[in-house]
Design a protein around this motif. Structure first.
Motif, PDB file in Angstrom:
ATOM      1  N   PHE A   1      39.692  31.329  41.363  1.00  0.00           N
ATOM      2  CA  PHE A   1      40.505  31.960  40.310  1.00  0.00           C
ATOM      3  C   PHE A   1      41.939  32.223  40.754  1.00  0.00           C
ATOM      4  N   VAL A   2      42.147  32.461  42.044  1.00  0.00           N
ATOM      5  CA  VAL A   2      43.504  32.726  42.541  1.00  0.00           C
ATOM      6  C   VAL A   2      44.408  31.527  42.303  1.00  0.00           C
ATOM      7  N   GLN A   3      43.862  30.324  42.420  1.00  0.00           N
ATOM      8  CA  GLN A   3      44.675  29.117  42.265  1.00  0.00           C
ATOM      9  C   GLN A   3      45.006  28.806  40.807  1.00  0.00           C
ATOM     10  N   TRP A   4      44.120  29.150  39.868  1.00  0.00           N
ATOM     11  CA  TRP A   4      44.377  28.696  38.504  1.00  0.00           C
ATOM     12  C   TRP A   4      44.306  29.769  37.429  1.00  0.00           C
ATOM     13  N   GLY A   5      43.960  30.998  37.786  1.00  0.00           N
ATOM     14  CA  GLY A   5      43.989  32.083  36.805  1.00  0.00           C
ATOM     15  C   GLY A   5      45.414  32.307  36.302  1.00  0.00           C
ATOM     16  N   ARG A   6      45.552  32.637  35.030  1.00  0.00           N
ATOM     17  CA  ARG A   6      46.876  32.677  34.412  1.00  0.00           C
ATOM     18  C   ARG A   6      47.533  34.056  34.464  1.00  0.00           C
ATOM     19  N   LYS A   7      46.751  35.129  34.545  1.00  0.00           N
ATOM     20  CA  LYS A   7      47.370  36.458  34.539  1.00  0.00           C
ATOM     21  C   LYS A   7      46.466  37.494  35.185  1.00  0.00           C
ATOM     22  N   VAL A   8      47.092  38.606  35.542  1.00  0.00           N
ATOM     23  CA  VAL A   8      46.389  39.756  36.104  1.00  0.00           C
ATOM     24  C   VAL A   8      46.763  40.965  35.258  1.00  0.00           C
ATOM     25  N   VAL A   9      45.754  41.575  34.633  1.00  0.00           N
ATOM     26  CA  VAL A   9      45.969  42.781  33.836  1.00  0.00           C
ATOM     27  C   VAL A   9      45.469  43.968  34.650  1.00  0.00           C
ATOM     28  N   CYS A  10      46.316  44.970  34.818  1.00  0.00           N
ATOM     29  CA  CYS A  10      46.011  46.110  35.676  1.00  0.00           C
ATOM     30  C   CYS A  10      45.903  47.384  34.848  1.00  0.00           C
ATOM     31  N   VAL A  11      45.048  48.280  35.309  1.00  0.00           N
ATOM     32  CA  VAL A  11      44.836  49.560  34.633  1.00  0.00           C
ATOM     33  C   VAL A  11      45.328  50.670  35.545  1.00  0.00           C
ATOM     34  N   GLY A  12      46.270  51.449  35.065  1.00  0.00           N
ATOM     35  CA  GLY A  12      46.798  52.563  35.847  1.00  0.00           C
ATOM     36  C   GLY A  12      46.078  53.859  35.540  1.00  0.00           C
TER      37      GLY A  12
ATOM     38  N   VAL B   1      43.561  50.561  46.672  1.00  0.00           N
ATOM     39  CA  VAL B   1      42.398  49.690  46.693  1.00  0.00           C
ATOM     40  C   VAL B   1      41.713  49.714  45.326  1.00  0.00           C
ATOM     41  N   GLU B   2      41.262  48.545  44.851  1.00  0.00           N
ATOM     42  CA  GLU B   2      40.692  48.464  43.507  1.00  0.00           C
ATOM     43  C   GLU B   2      39.604  47.383  43.434  1.00  0.00           C
ATOM     44  N   LEU B   3      38.700  47.586  42.484  1.00  0.00           N
ATOM     45  CA  LEU B   3      37.741  46.547  42.097  1.00  0.00           C
ATOM     46  C   LEU B   3      38.407  45.644  41.069  1.00  0.00           C
ATOM     47  N   GLY B   4      38.355  44.330  41.310  1.00  0.00           N
ATOM     48  CA  GLY B   4      38.870  43.368  40.352  1.00  0.00           C
ATOM     49  C   GLY B   4      37.739  42.672  39.615  1.00  0.00           C
ATOM     50  N   LEU B   5      37.928  42.438  38.321  1.00  0.00           N
ATOM     51  CA  LEU B   5      36.959  41.720  37.487  1.00  0.00           C
ATOM     52  C   LEU B   5      37.481  40.324  37.225  1.00  0.00           C
ATOM     53  N   VAL B   6      36.726  39.299  37.594  1.00  0.00           N
ATOM     54  CA  VAL B   6      37.115  37.919  37.335  1.00  0.00           C
ATOM     55  C   VAL B   6      36.503  37.491  36.006  1.00  0.00           C
ATOM     56  N   ILE B   7      37.345  37.145  35.058  1.00  0.00           N
ATOM     57  CA  ILE B   7      36.881  36.784  33.727  1.00  0.00           C
ATOM     58  C   ILE B   7      36.297  35.374  33.741  1.00  0.00           C
ATOM     59  N   GLY B   8      35.128  35.229  33.102  1.00  0.00           N
ATOM     60  CA  GLY B   8      34.442  33.941  33.107  1.00  0.00           C
ATOM     61  C   GLY B   8      34.487  33.200  31.790  1.00  0.00           C
ATOM     62  N   SER B   9      34.714  33.905  30.689  1.00  0.00           N
ATOM     63  CA  SER B   9      34.801  33.267  29.372  1.00  0.00           C
ATOM     64  C   SER B   9      35.828  34.008  28.536  1.00  0.00           C
TER      65      SER B   9
ATOM     66  N   PRO C   1      39.336  32.521  31.083  1.00  0.00           N
ATOM     67  CA  PRO C   1      38.613  32.299  32.342  1.00  0.00           C
ATOM     68  C   PRO C   1      39.576  32.188  33.525  1.00  0.00           C
ATOM     69  N   GLY C   2      39.259  32.910  34.589  1.00  0.00           N
ATOM     70  CA  GLY C   2      40.114  32.927  35.770  1.00  0.00           C
ATOM     71  C   GLY C   2      41.082  34.076  35.808  1.00  0.00           C
ATOM     72  N   ASP C   3      41.304  34.748  34.680  1.00  0.00           N
ATOM     73  CA  ASP C   3      42.143  35.940  34.685  1.00  0.00           C
ATOM     74  C   ASP C   3      41.448  37.046  35.485  1.00  0.00           C
ATOM     75  N   LEU C   4      42.252  37.978  35.991  1.00  0.00           N
ATOM     76  CA  LEU C   4      41.725  39.089  36.789  1.00  0.00           C
ATOM     77  C   LEU C   4      42.116  40.407  36.135  1.00  0.00           C
ATOM     78  N   VAL C   5      41.179  41.336  36.087  1.00  0.00           N
ATOM     79  CA  VAL C   5      41.451  42.684  35.597  1.00  0.00           C
ATOM     80  C   VAL C   5      41.263  43.656  36.756  1.00  0.00           C
ATOM     81  N   LEU C   6      42.309  44.417  37.084  1.00  0.00           N
ATOM     82  CA  LEU C   6      42.217  45.459  38.100  1.00  0.00           C
ATOM     83  C   LEU C   6      41.862  46.768  37.414  1.00  0.00           C
ATOM     84  N   THR C   7      40.906  47.518  37.970  1.00  0.00           N
ATOM     85  CA  THR C   7      40.284  48.629  37.257  1.00  0.00           C
ATOM     86  C   THR C   7      40.759  50.009  37.684  1.00  0.00           C
ATOM     87  N   GLY C   8      41.793  50.085  38.518  1.00  0.00           N
ATOM     88  CA  GLY C   8      42.318  51.381  38.928  1.00  0.00           C
ATOM     89  C   GLY C   8      41.921  51.749  40.344  1.00  0.00           C
TER      90      GLY C   8
END
Length: 222
Positions: free
Chosen positions: A11-22, A71-79, A183-190
């Motif tokens: 996902f690091v190579q081809w994911g299009r965006k990272v959405v973060c939660v503060g 430090v955060e848990l990241g969610l890798v989106i699959g669909s 798919p491939g996007d990452l969500v950071l959860t705080g």
């Protein structure tokens, strides 16, 4: 490109965006003197901020005097997720990653005082150290797993994802109302409490339960 033609573990190579939660942990809100939000507070990081383990050091951005680790848990989106219901969220997640959301705190504080955006504080090169991909089978309950961070061997953060203000299904459902997750996007959860400074010469390590650890050196820009 369709997810079927991609290897989601890359996902690091081809994911299009990272959405973060503060501000998604109450103890972190308290340590920074911020109110606990009533709805998720979102910002983004570009894919260019990724730093994979063993690919180089964390580089302190030019002019930064106060770089902090989170430090955060990241969610890798699959669909694809667009207006997804909370009960459908977990089936749309392909896996997870351990991440560090690095923040140039002095840049951020200056921007906040002026009412300016945070990009300079959050989006610089190497601002997102990240572990390898972890499959859903690796983490049976992502809503109850410990997160920790150490600087030069001393523990600085030690929390649990059960303490999130907004849980994973709510976060992804909420985000998908505004940003279609691909798919491939990452969500950071705080991040939990204990965020603090790192500087040149430091060694920062982090872990997600007993599932994975990662380590990075810190250096100034040459």
């Amino acid at each position: 490109m369709a997810a079927a033609s991609q290897n989601i573990s890359k996902f690091v190579q081809w994911g299009r965006k990272v959405v973060c939660v503060g501000r998604n942990y109450r103890d972190h809100c308290a340590e920074l003197g911020n109110a606990v939000p009533t709805k998720p507070m979102l910002f983004m990081k570009p894919a260019s901020s990724y730093l994979e383990e063993d690919s180089g050091p964390i580089v302190v951005p030019l002019g930064c005097k106060d770089l902090h680790h989170e430090v955060e848990l990241g969610l890798v989106i699959g669909s694809q997720c667009k207006d997804i219901k909370e009960e459908d969220v977990m089936s749309s997640i392909a896996g997870y990653a351990l991440t560090l959301d690095l923040t140039a705190r002095d840049f951020q504080e200056e921007a906040k005082k002026k009412g300016h955006p945070w990009e300079m504080a959050k989006c610089f090169d190497t601002a997102l150290p990240v572990s390898r991909f972890l499959s859903k089978e690796d983490i049976s309950d992502p809503q109850n797993i410990s997160l920790w961070c150490k600087v030069n061997g001393e523990i600085t953060q030690n929390g649990n994802t059960s303490d999130m203000v907004f849980n994973i299904p709510h976060l992804v459902s909420y985000i998908s109302r505004y940003f279609t997750l691909q798919p491939g996007d990452l969500v950071l959860t705080g991040t939990p409490a204990g965020v603090g400074p790192i500087k040149e010469g430091d060694i920062i390590s982090a872990g997600l339960g007993d599932k994975i650890t990662m380590k990075f050196n810190v250096q100034h820009r040459s």
